[in-house]
Motif scaffolding. Structure first.
Motif, PDB file in Angstrom:
ATOM      1  N   PRO A   1      13.336   8.543  11.391  1.00  0.00           N
ATOM      2  CA  PRO A   1      12.379   8.576  10.463  1.00  0.00           C
ATOM      3  C   PRO A   1      12.775   9.205   8.636  1.00  0.00           C
ATOM      4  CG  PRO A   1      12.174  10.807  11.356  1.00  0.00           C
ATOM      5  CD  PRO A   1      13.045   9.339  11.939  1.00  0.00           C
ATOM      6  N   PRO A   2      11.994   8.643   7.506  1.00  0.00           N
ATOM      7  CA  PRO A   2      10.635   7.793   7.435  1.00  0.00           C
ATOM      8  C   PRO A   2      10.353   6.278   7.931  1.00  0.00           C
ATOM      9  CG  PRO A   2      11.519   8.090   5.273  1.00  0.00           C
ATOM     10  CD  PRO A   2      12.173   8.666   6.393  1.00  0.00           C
ATOM     11  N   VAL A   3       9.723   5.724   8.307  1.00  0.00           N
ATOM     12  CA  VAL A   3       9.350   4.765   8.424  1.00  0.00           C
ATOM     13  C   VAL A   3       8.683   3.825   7.272  1.00  0.00           C
ATOM     14  CG1 VAL A   3       9.423   2.465   9.378  1.00  0.00           C
ATOM     15  CG2 VAL A   3      10.555   3.345  10.450  1.00  0.00           C
ATOM     16  N   TYR A   4       7.766   3.362   6.322  1.00  0.00           N
ATOM     17  CA  TYR A   4       7.196   2.902   6.072  1.00  0.00           C
ATOM     18  C   TYR A   4       5.858   1.800   6.195  1.00  0.00           C
ATOM     19  CZ  TYR A   4       8.697   6.472   2.590  1.00  0.00           C
ATOM     20  OH  TYR A   4       9.410   7.336   1.212  1.00  0.00           O
ATOM     21  N   VAL A   5       4.896   2.251   6.396  1.00  0.00           N
ATOM     22  CA  VAL A   5       3.698   1.161   6.690  1.00  0.00           C
ATOM     23  C   VAL A   5       3.184   1.224   5.991  1.00  0.00           C
ATOM     24  CG1 VAL A   5       2.134  -0.081   9.202  1.00  0.00           C
ATOM     25  CG2 VAL A   5       3.713   1.506   9.333  1.00  0.00           C
ATOM     26  N   ARG A   6       2.774  -0.888   5.575  1.00  0.00           N
ATOM     27  CA  ARG A   6       1.795  -1.102   4.505  1.00  0.00           C
ATOM     28  C   ARG A   6       0.350  -1.892   5.381  1.00  0.00           C
ATOM     29  NH1 ARG A   6      -0.888  -4.788   2.736  1.00  0.00           N
ATOM     30  NH2 ARG A   6      -0.922  -4.694   0.466  1.00  0.00           N
ATOM     31  N   HIS A   7      -0.867  -0.390   5.220  1.00  0.00           N
ATOM     32  CA  HIS A   7      -1.794  -0.611   5.554  1.00  0.00           C
ATOM     33  C   HIS A   7      -1.863  -0.403   7.338  1.00  0.00           C
ATOM     34  CE1 HIS A   7      -5.833  -1.337   6.033  1.00  0.00           C
ATOM     35  NE2 HIS A   7      -5.760  -2.588   7.001  1.00  0.00           N
ATOM     36  N   GLU A   8      -2.666   0.639   7.493  1.00  0.00           N
ATOM     37  CA  GLU A   8      -2.733   0.790   9.116  1.00  0.00           C
ATOM     38  C   GLU A   8      -1.865  -0.159   9.908  1.00  0.00           C
ATOM     39  OE1 GLU A   8      -7.271   1.010   9.833  1.00  0.00           O
ATOM     40  OE2 GLU A   8      -6.878   3.666   9.391  1.00  0.00           O
ATOM     41  N   ILE A   9      -1.061   0.220  10.442  1.00  0.00           N
ATOM     42  CA  ILE A   9      -0.100  -0.830  11.439  1.00  0.00           C
ATOM     43  C   ILE A   9      -1.462  -1.388  12.579  1.00  0.00           C
ATOM     44  CG2 ILE A   9       0.473   0.509  13.196  1.00  0.00           C
ATOM     45  CD1 ILE A   9       2.208  -1.963  11.842  1.00  0.00           C
ATOM     46  N   VAL A  10      -2.116  -0.842  12.936  1.00  0.00           N
ATOM     47  CA  VAL A  10      -3.485  -1.669  13.453  1.00  0.00           C
ATOM     48  C   VAL A  10      -4.616  -0.891  12.840  1.00  0.00           C
ATOM     49  CG1 VAL A  10      -2.329  -2.452  15.520  1.00  0.00           C
ATOM     50  CG2 VAL A  10      -3.312  -0.228  15.709  1.00  0.00           C
ATOM     51  N   HIS A  11      -5.850  -1.334  13.839  1.00  0.00           N
ATOM     52  CA  HIS A  11      -7.198  -0.414  12.832  1.00  0.00           C
ATOM     53  C   HIS A  11      -7.876   0.630  14.425  1.00  0.00           C
ATOM     54  CE1 HIS A  11      -8.760  -3.632   9.862  1.00  0.00           C
ATOM     55  NE2 HIS A  11      -7.725  -2.616   9.472  1.00  0.00           N
ATOM     56  N   ASN A  12      -6.634   1.447  14.391  1.00  0.00           N
ATOM     57  CA  ASN A  12      -7.206   2.675  15.125  1.00  0.00           C
ATOM     58  C   ASN A  12      -6.431   3.738  14.289  1.00  0.00           C
ATOM     59  OD1 ASN A  12      -6.795   3.990  18.266  1.00  0.00           O
ATOM     60  ND2 ASN A  12      -8.420   3.441  18.373  1.00  0.00           N
ATOM     61  N   LYS A  13      -7.263   4.668  14.338  1.00  0.00           N
ATOM     62  CA  LYS A  13      -6.859   6.187  13.997  1.00  0.00           C
ATOM     63  C   LYS A  13      -5.954   6.936  15.010  1.00  0.00           C
ATOM     64  CE  LYS A  13      -8.984  10.211  11.830  1.00  0.00           C
ATOM     65  NZ  LYS A  13     -10.200  12.019  11.705  1.00  0.00           N
ATOM     66  N   TYR A  14      -6.505   7.304  15.992  1.00  0.00           N
ATOM     67  CA  TYR A  14      -5.211   8.131  17.147  1.00  0.00           C
ATOM     68  C   TYR A  14      -4.172   7.094  16.785  1.00  0.00           C
ATOM     69  CZ  TYR A  14      -4.226   9.287  21.403  1.00  0.00           C
ATOM     70  OH  TYR A  14      -3.943  10.364  22.687  1.00  0.00           O
ATOM     71  N   VAL A  15      -4.196   5.604  17.305  1.00  0.00           N
ATOM     72  CA  VAL A  15      -2.843   5.093  16.864  1.00  0.00           C
ATOM     73  C   VAL A  15      -1.889   5.253  16.122  1.00  0.00           C
ATOM     74  CG1 VAL A  15      -1.385   2.589  17.085  1.00  0.00           C
ATOM     75  CG2 VAL A  15      -3.269   3.449  18.511  1.00  0.00           C
ATOM     76  N   VAL A  16      -3.031   5.673  15.297  1.00  0.00           N
ATOM     77  CA  VAL A  16      -2.072   5.951  13.475  1.00  0.00           C
ATOM     78  C   VAL A  16      -1.911   6.818  13.703  1.00  0.00           C
ATOM     79  CG1 VAL A  16      -2.759   6.152  10.994  1.00  0.00           C
ATOM     80  CG2 VAL A  16      -2.756   3.621  12.238  1.00  0.00           C
ATOM     81  N   GLU A  17      -2.083   7.828  13.723  1.00  0.00           N
ATOM     82  CA  GLU A  17      -2.126   9.703  13.477  1.00  0.00           C
ATOM     83  C   GLU A  17      -0.562   9.807  15.089  1.00  0.00           C
ATOM     84  OE1 GLU A  17      -3.177  12.039  11.951  1.00  0.00           O
ATOM     85  OE2 GLU A  17      -4.455  10.125  10.604  1.00  0.00           O
ATOM     86  N   GLY A  18      -0.798   8.924  15.809  1.00  0.00           N
ATOM     87  CA  GLY A  18       0.562   9.538  17.224  1.00  0.00           C
ATOM     88  C   GLY A  18       1.237   9.225  16.188  1.00  0.00           C
ATOM     89  N   LEU A  19       1.538   7.618  15.596  1.00  0.00           N
ATOM     90  CA  LEU A  19       2.541   7.422  15.314  1.00  0.00           C
ATOM     91  C   LEU A  19       3.036   7.966  13.292  1.00  0.00           C
ATOM     92  CD1 LEU A  19       2.228   3.431  14.722  1.00  0.00           C
ATOM     93  CD2 LEU A  19       3.818   4.627  16.026  1.00  0.00           C
ATOM     94  N   LYS A  20       2.085   8.861  12.937  1.00  0.00           N
ATOM     95  CA  LYS A  20       1.796   9.459  11.391  1.00  0.00           C
ATOM     96  C   LYS A  20       3.340  11.047  12.424  1.00  0.00           C
ATOM     97  CE  LYS A  20      -1.620   9.238   8.227  1.00  0.00           C
ATOM     98  NZ  LYS A  20      -2.467   9.621   7.833  1.00  0.00           N
ATOM     99  N   ALA A  21       2.702  11.571  13.059  1.00  0.00           N
ATOM    100  CA  ALA A  21       2.844  12.297  13.930  1.00  0.00           C
ATOM    101  C   ALA A  21       4.784  12.060  14.417  1.00  0.00           C
ATOM    102  CB  ALA A  21       2.946  12.743  14.950  1.00  0.00           C
ATOM    103  N   LYS A  22       5.246  10.901  14.316  1.00  0.00           N
ATOM    104  CA  LYS A  22       6.764  10.679  15.198  1.00  0.00           C
ATOM    105  C   LYS A  22       7.248  10.794  13.793  1.00  0.00           C
ATOM    106  CE  LYS A  22       5.319   9.119  18.843  1.00  0.00           C
ATOM    107  NZ  LYS A  22       5.046   7.770  20.155  1.00  0.00           N
TER     108      LYS A  22
END
Length: 331
Positions: A39-60
């Protein structure tokens, strides 16, 4: 509530449902980049449209931004473009900033980009059937010069659309549309402009098609349909609409079990459950578990087609190439 006191509930679980190959590839791209580069890895826009997935990747360790200008100019960290695709200006901006850019655009979206570009090179005006403001539409329109793409969202717009030259016209579509709505729009355009060039292969992706067909198969048999997905997920919204059209009296889109309005579901005896292409299976299980606390649930899986599509990771993240890139970055 004791098992004896629980009312019976037959749950029809649609298959296929949930993650498609493009979503799996995009999520894997972020996780693989985190493994290789840390980390960090930057991602432009939500990688996919799912809050659960996005929050999981943020935690990593993933950091999500809307624009590249939000990323520190001196970073050497990977910058990943989302599965929805981006306008041509975004990779150009990343290159100008010397960012290590990784494109996780779904290959089926890339196919639409290439089609639009080819039509433009051949002098055709491109009609894009899709929803204004959706990241995929912004990305596709951004492949061509301003004014080269005409966006048509509805059958009403198709009836009044005026091309520059009816003899030099082609259409493409967003990959996550309603099959039925799109067919109606295309039929109107083809009747009005017989010379219009069609895609060699349908632009609406296999996953969108398969999930809608599964919903159509069961929606008329149940009292209610739950689509697990995010409000900003186009393919999830189309699943909810497909259930309504098939006569399902209650069709709702939910992100988590905590959003269930139990008053709406009080008198049901049959329920269908599916998930949009960016919704993980754990959320489907969470919702079924919530119903199992209140009902004597019997789950039946309804299969339509078997999916075996696989997309390899972006080139920079494949093991043989990624090892070289990581060593170069460390030197």
């Amino acid at each position: 509530m004791s098992a004896a006191a629980k009312p019976p509930l037959r749950v029809l679980l649609c298959a296929p449902r949930g993650f498609c190959a493009g979503v799996v590839r995009a999520i894997d791209a972020v996780e693989r980049a985190l493994e290789i580069y840390g980390p960090p890895v930057y991602v432009r826009h939500e990688i996919v449209h799912n809050k659960y997935v996005v929050e999981g990747l943020k935690a990593k360790g993933a950091i999500f931004v809307e624009e590249l200008s939000e990323i520190p100019a001196t970073t050497t960290a990977p910058v990943i473009f989302s599965a929805h695709g981006v306008p041509k200006s975004v990779p150009a901006e990343a290159a100008a900033l010397n960012f290590f850019a990784i494109d996780a655009t779904c290959p089926l979206v890339t196919k639409v980009h290439r089609e639009a570009t080819l039509h433009n090179k051949r002098g055709r005006e491109v009609v894009l059937i899709g929803h204004a403001g959706h990241p995929e539409v912004i990305g596709t329109m951004g492949q061509l010069p301003s004014g080269a793409v005409a966006l048509v969202e509805t059958a009403e717009q198709a009836r009044v659309f005026t091309p520059r030259d009816p003899a030099s016209l082609a259409y493409t579509t967003q990959t996550t549309l309603s099959i039925d709505d799109t067919a109606e729009i295309v039929a109107i355009l083809q009747q009005r402009f017989p010379a219009m060039v069609s895609p060699h292969k349908e632009d609406i992706c296999y996953a969108t098609t398969n999930r809608q067909e599964a919903v159509k198969k069961v929606a008329g048999e149940v009292d209610a349909m739950i689509v697990v997905g995010a409000p900003n997920s186009s393919n999830s919204q189309r699943l909810r609409e497909a259930a309504e059209r098939q006569g399902c009296g209650l069709s709702v889109l939910l992100q988590r079990a905590s959003e269930i309005d139990w008053e709406k579901f009080g008198a049901i005896s049959t329920l269908a459950v599916t998930a949009g292409a960016s919704a993980p299976e754990v959320l489907v299980e969470e919702i079924i578990d919530a119903f199992a606390e209140r009902y004597a649930v019997k789950v039946e899986t309804v299969h339509t087609v078997q999916e075996d599509v696989f997309f390899p990771l972006p080139r920079q993240l494949r093991p043989d190439i990624a090892d070289t890139s990581a060593n170069s970055a460390a030197e």
